[in-house]
Scaffold this motif. Structure first.
Motif, PDB file in Angstrom:
ATOM      1  N   ILE A  91       0.850  -1.185   0.000  1.00 48.27           N
ATOM      2  CA  ILE A  91       0.000   0.000   0.000  1.00 48.27           C
ATOM      3  C   ILE A  91       0.884   1.232   0.000  1.00 48.27           C
ATOM      4  O   ILE A  91       2.064   1.165   0.348  1.00 48.27           O
ATOM      5  CB  ILE A  91      -0.939   0.017   1.232  1.00 48.27           C
ATOM      6  N   ASN A  92       0.319   2.364  -0.398  1.00 45.25           N
ATOM      7  CA  ASN A  92       1.039   3.632  -0.340  1.00 45.25           C
ATOM      8  C   ASN A  92       0.982   4.140   1.092  1.00 45.25           C
ATOM      9  O   ASN A  92      -0.081   4.467   1.598  1.00 45.25           O
ATOM     10  CB  ASN A  92       0.396   4.650  -1.284  1.00 45.25           C
ATOM     11  N   THR A  93       2.125   4.195   1.738  1.00 45.45           N
ATOM     12  CA  THR A  93       2.148   4.549   3.153  1.00 45.45           C
ATOM     13  C   THR A  93       3.395   5.335   3.531  1.00 45.45           C
ATOM     14  O   THR A  93       4.466   5.112   2.968  1.00 45.45           O
ATOM     15  CB  THR A  93       2.038   3.286   4.028  1.00 45.45           C
ATOM     16  N   PHE A  94       3.199   6.246   4.464  1.00 44.03           N
ATOM     17  CA  PHE A  94       4.322   7.016   5.007  1.00 44.03           C
ATOM     18  C   PHE A  94       4.515   6.751   6.493  1.00 44.03           C
ATOM     19  O   PHE A  94       5.606   6.842   7.007  1.00 44.03           O
ATOM     20  CB  PHE A  94       4.111   8.516   4.791  1.00 44.03           C
ATOM     21  N   PHE A  95       3.421   6.476   7.198  1.00 43.32           N
ATOM     22  CA  PHE A  95       3.467   6.303   8.650  1.00 43.32           C
ATOM     23  C   PHE A  95       2.831   4.974   9.029  1.00 43.32           C
ATOM     24  O   PHE A  95       1.918   4.507   8.355  1.00 43.32           O
ATOM     25  CB  PHE A  95       2.703   7.435   9.350  1.00 43.32           C
ATOM     26  N   VAL A  96       3.284   4.396  10.136  1.00 46.80           N
ATOM     27  CA  VAL A  96       2.708   3.147  10.646  1.00 46.80           C
ATOM     28  C   VAL A  96       2.645   3.229  12.163  1.00 46.80           C
ATOM     29  O   VAL A  96       3.543   3.787  12.804  1.00 46.80           O
ATOM     30  CB  VAL A  96       3.516   1.913  10.172  1.00 46.80           C
ATOM     31  N   ALA A  97       1.557   2.705  12.753  1.00 51.60           N
ATOM     32  CA  ALA A  97       1.386   2.665  14.207  1.00 51.60           C
ATOM     33  C   ALA A  97       0.610   1.412  14.573  1.00 51.60           C
ATOM     34  O   ALA A  97      -0.308   1.018  13.856  1.00 51.60           O
ATOM     35  CB  ALA A  97       0.636   3.908  14.686  1.00 51.60           C
ATOM     36  N   TYR A  98       0.981   0.800  15.682  1.00 48.90           N
ATOM     37  CA  TYR A  98       0.256  -0.358  16.192  1.00 48.90           C
ATOM     38  C   TYR A  98      -0.870   0.086  17.112  1.00 48.90           C
ATOM     39  O   TYR A  98      -0.797   1.142  17.744  1.00 48.90           O
ATOM     40  CB  TYR A  98       1.190  -1.275  16.989  1.00 48.90           C
ATOM     41  N   SER A  99      -1.889  -0.771  17.205  1.00 51.15           N
ATOM     42  CA  SER A  99      -2.869  -0.626  18.278  1.00 51.15           C
ATOM     43  C   SER A  99      -2.181  -1.179  19.525  1.00 51.15           C
ATOM     44  O   SER A  99      -0.969  -1.340  19.545  1.00 51.15           O
ATOM     45  CB  SER A  99      -4.141  -1.415  17.945  1.00 51.15           C
ATOM     46  N   ASN A 100      -2.929  -1.521  20.543  1.00 52.65           N
ATOM     47  CA  ASN A 100      -2.300  -2.082  21.734  1.00 52.65           C
ATOM     48  C   ASN A 100      -2.123  -3.599  21.635  1.00 52.65           C
ATOM     49  O   ASN A 100      -1.730  -4.236  22.596  1.00 52.65           O
ATOM     50  CB  ASN A 100      -3.099  -1.711  22.984  1.00 52.65           C
ATOM     51  N   THR A 101      -2.398  -4.167  20.457  1.00 52.43           N
ATOM     52  CA  THR A 101      -2.213  -5.598  20.243  1.00 52.43           C
ATOM     53  C   THR A 101      -1.325  -5.833  19.021  1.00 52.43           C
ATOM     54  O   THR A 101      -1.174  -4.971  18.164  1.00 52.43           O
ATOM     55  CB  THR A 101      -3.565  -6.314  20.014  1.00 52.43           C
ATOM     56  N   ASP A 132      -4.068   5.432  20.779  1.00 51.37           N
ATOM     57  CA  ASP A 132      -4.062   5.565  22.229  1.00 51.37           C
ATOM     58  C   ASP A 132      -5.488   5.487  22.741  1.00 51.37           C
ATOM     59  O   ASP A 132      -6.396   6.101  22.169  1.00 51.37           O
ATOM     60  CB  ASP A 132      -3.431   6.901  22.636  1.00 51.37           C
ATOM     61  N   ASN A 133      -5.686   4.739  23.803  1.00 49.54           N
ATOM     62  CA  ASN A 133      -6.984   4.650  24.471  1.00 49.54           C
ATOM     63  C   ASN A 133      -8.118   4.278  23.508  1.00 49.54           C
ATOM     64  O   ASN A 133      -9.221   4.796  23.596  1.00 49.54           O
ATOM     65  CB  ASN A 133      -7.281   5.963  25.207  1.00 49.54           C
ATOM     66  N   GLY A 134      -7.818   3.392  22.544  1.00 54.09           N
ATOM     67  CA  GLY A 134      -8.841   2.909  21.628  1.00 54.09           C
ATOM     68  C   GLY A 134      -9.139   3.806  20.445  1.00 54.09           C
ATOM     69  O   GLY A 134     -10.028   3.508  19.649  1.00 54.09           O
ATOM     70  N   LEU A 135      -8.429   4.923  20.291  1.00 50.82           N
ATOM     71  CA  LEU A 135      -8.673   5.865  19.197  1.00 50.82           C
ATOM     72  C   LEU A 135      -7.400   6.098  18.388  1.00 50.82           C
ATOM     73  O   LEU A 135      -6.291   5.929  18.887  1.00 50.82           O
ATOM     74  CB  LEU A 135      -9.181   7.206  19.739  1.00 50.82           C
ATOM     75  N   GLY A 154      -7.071  15.228  13.482  1.00 51.66           N
ATOM     76  CA  GLY A 154      -8.208  14.313  13.397  1.00 51.66           C
ATOM     77  C   GLY A 154      -8.160  13.232  14.464  1.00 51.66           C
ATOM     78  O   GLY A 154      -7.088  12.796  14.883  1.00 51.66           O
ATOM     79  N   VAL A 155      -9.354  12.810  14.918  1.00 56.00           N
ATOM     80  CA  VAL A 155      -9.479  11.723  15.888  1.00 56.00           C
ATOM     81  C   VAL A 155     -10.571  10.788  15.374  1.00 56.00           C
ATOM     82  O   VAL A 155     -11.677  11.233  15.070  1.00 56.00           O
ATOM     83  CB  VAL A 155      -9.853  12.241  17.294  1.00 56.00           C
ATOM     84  N   ALA A 156     -10.266   9.490  15.281  1.00 58.81           N
ATOM     85  CA  ALA A 156     -11.235   8.534  14.746  1.00 58.81           C
ATOM     86  C   ALA A 156     -11.248   7.263  15.576  1.00 58.81           C
ATOM     87  O   ALA A 156     -10.264   6.907  16.218  1.00 58.81           O
ATOM     88  CB  ALA A 156     -10.910   8.198  13.293  1.00 58.81           C
ATOM     89  N   ASP A 157     -12.384   6.592  15.539  1.00 59.15           N
ATOM     90  CA  ASP A 157     -12.529   5.282  16.162  1.00 59.15           C
ATOM     91  C   ASP A 157     -12.212   4.244  15.085  1.00 59.15           C
ATOM     92  O   ASP A 157     -12.959   4.106  14.121  1.00 59.15           O
ATOM     93  CB  ASP A 157     -13.957   5.101  16.676  1.00 59.15           C
ATOM     94  N   PRO A 158     -11.112   3.489  15.226  1.00 64.74           N
ATOM     95  CA  PRO A 158     -10.738   2.545  14.173  1.00 64.74           C
ATOM     96  C   PRO A 158     -11.683   1.355  14.059  1.00 64.74           C
ATOM     97  O   PRO A 158     -11.732   0.716  13.017  1.00 64.74           O
ATOM     98  CB  PRO A 158      -9.336   2.099  14.574  1.00 64.74           C
ATOM     99  N   ASN A 159     -12.425   1.058  15.098  1.00 73.39           N
ATOM    100  CA  ASN A 159     -13.354  -0.075  15.052  1.00 73.39           C
ATOM    101  C   ASN A 159     -14.618   0.257  14.282  1.00 73.39           C
ATOM    102  O   ASN A 159     -15.097  -0.534  13.480  1.00 73.39           O
ATOM    103  CB  ASN A 159     -13.693  -0.556  16.458  1.00 73.39           C
ATOM    104  N   ILE A 194       3.908  17.408  14.734  1.00 69.76           N
ATOM    105  CA  ILE A 194       4.064  16.157  15.447  1.00 69.76           C
ATOM    106  C   ILE A 194       3.186  16.250  16.681  1.00 69.76           C
ATOM    107  O   ILE A 194       2.857  17.345  17.137  1.00 69.76           O
ATOM    108  CB  ILE A 194       5.537  15.867  15.820  1.00 69.76           C
ATOM    109  N   MET A 195       2.769  15.110  17.178  1.00 66.54           N
ATOM    110  CA  MET A 195       1.860  15.143  18.323  1.00 66.54           C
ATOM    111  C   MET A 195       2.067  13.945  19.215  1.00 66.54           C
ATOM    112  O   MET A 195       2.667  12.950  18.823  1.00 66.54           O
ATOM    113  CB  MET A 195       0.411  15.193  17.857  1.00 66.54           C
ATOM    114  N   THR A 196       1.586  14.083  20.444  1.00 63.76           N
ATOM    115  CA  THR A 196       1.525  12.968  21.372  1.00 63.76           C
ATOM    116  C   THR A 196       0.286  13.135  22.232  1.00 63.76           C
ATOM    117  O   THR A 196      -0.279  14.235  22.298  1.00 63.76           O
ATOM    118  CB  THR A 196       2.798  12.848  22.232  1.00 63.76           C
ATOM    119  N   THR A 197      -0.147  12.072  22.849  1.00 64.72           N
ATOM    120  CA  THR A 197      -1.321  12.128  23.712  1.00 64.72           C
ATOM    121  C   THR A 197      -0.922  11.874  25.156  1.00 64.72           C
ATOM    122  O   THR A 197       0.089  11.235  25.440  1.00 64.72           O
ATOM    123  CB  THR A 197      -2.353  11.071  23.286  1.00 64.72           C
ATOM    124  N   ASP A 198      -1.733  12.405  26.065  1.00 64.44           N
ATOM    125  CA  ASP A 198      -1.575  12.221  27.502  1.00 64.44           C
ATOM    126  C   ASP A 198      -2.953  11.857  28.039  1.00 64.44           C
ATOM    127  O   ASP A 198      -3.668  12.685  28.591  1.00 64.44           O
ATOM    128  CB  ASP A 198      -1.047  13.521  28.127  1.00 64.44           C
TER     129      ASP A 198
END
Length: 194
Positions: free
Chosen positions: A88-98, A138-141, A148-153, A171-175
């Protein structure tokens, strides 16, 4: 994930390596090119350690010979690529908590939902998202660096942070424990912490 391991992409060497931050030792670097690559070396765009497995890393890859120059996502175990690559065309990758769910961002205007197993990575679907960018789960989102903030499920937008320049870099991070998100946004020659 183990508070000891850091993966580093080596752009000039078209490879990556694992660093133990406690002992300050590095493993030998490993090439990101697959044996069947015919377009030359493959370079790292982004890396995401596999949750619960410090010996594995997902890599968003690029090449210098095609357009678009993205070269999918591959998972490497001790430097050895798993057979299936999400092309796929991709620049960024992130895991869920699994270990079996991850997300990527490319040209799609949203983010991609992917699954992973011992054979590698498979594309599942794309979720439209306004104000995308680099992602963080983070935290299911899924949070994006442009707000932007989305629910992946469910695949639905939950909201969007304002005050960011959509065309600038950030760049960003969550707390989550404190209910905050932090953005470092640049536009032209100015930088703003939001």
């Amino acid at each position: 994930d183990d508070n000891q391991t850091l993966y580093v992409g080596l752009e000039g060497a078209a490879s990556a390596r694992k660093l133990n931050v406690v002992s300050q030792t590095a493993t030998p670097q490993f090439s990101l090119a697959l044996n069947n690559t015919i377009v030359g070396p493959v370079f790292p765009n982004d890396l995401a350690a596999v949750p619960g497995n410090p010996n594995s890393v997902a890599v968003s890859r690029s090449n210098r010979f095609s357009s678009p120059n993205t070269d999918g996502i591959a998972i490497y175990d001790n430097g050895v690529p798993r057979p299936n690559v999400a092309n796929i065309n991709t620049f960024f990758v992130a895991y869920s908590n699994t270990q079996d769910k991850l997300f990527s961002v490319g040209f799609s205007g949203g983010f991609d939902r992917l699954t992973a197993d011992a054979s590698g990575v498979q594309f599942q679907s794309n979720v439209a998202m306004i104000n995308g960018g680099d992602t963080r789960f983070d935290n299911g989102l899924v949070y994006a660096s442009r707000g932007g903030v989305a629910d992946p499920n469910t695949g639905f937008m939950k909201g969007s942070f304002t005050g960011l320049d959509f065309f600038g870099d950030s760049i960003m991070t969550t707390d989550v424990p404190n209910g905050r998100a932090y953005f470092l946004a640049t536009s032209g020659s100015s930088t703003t912490c939001v």
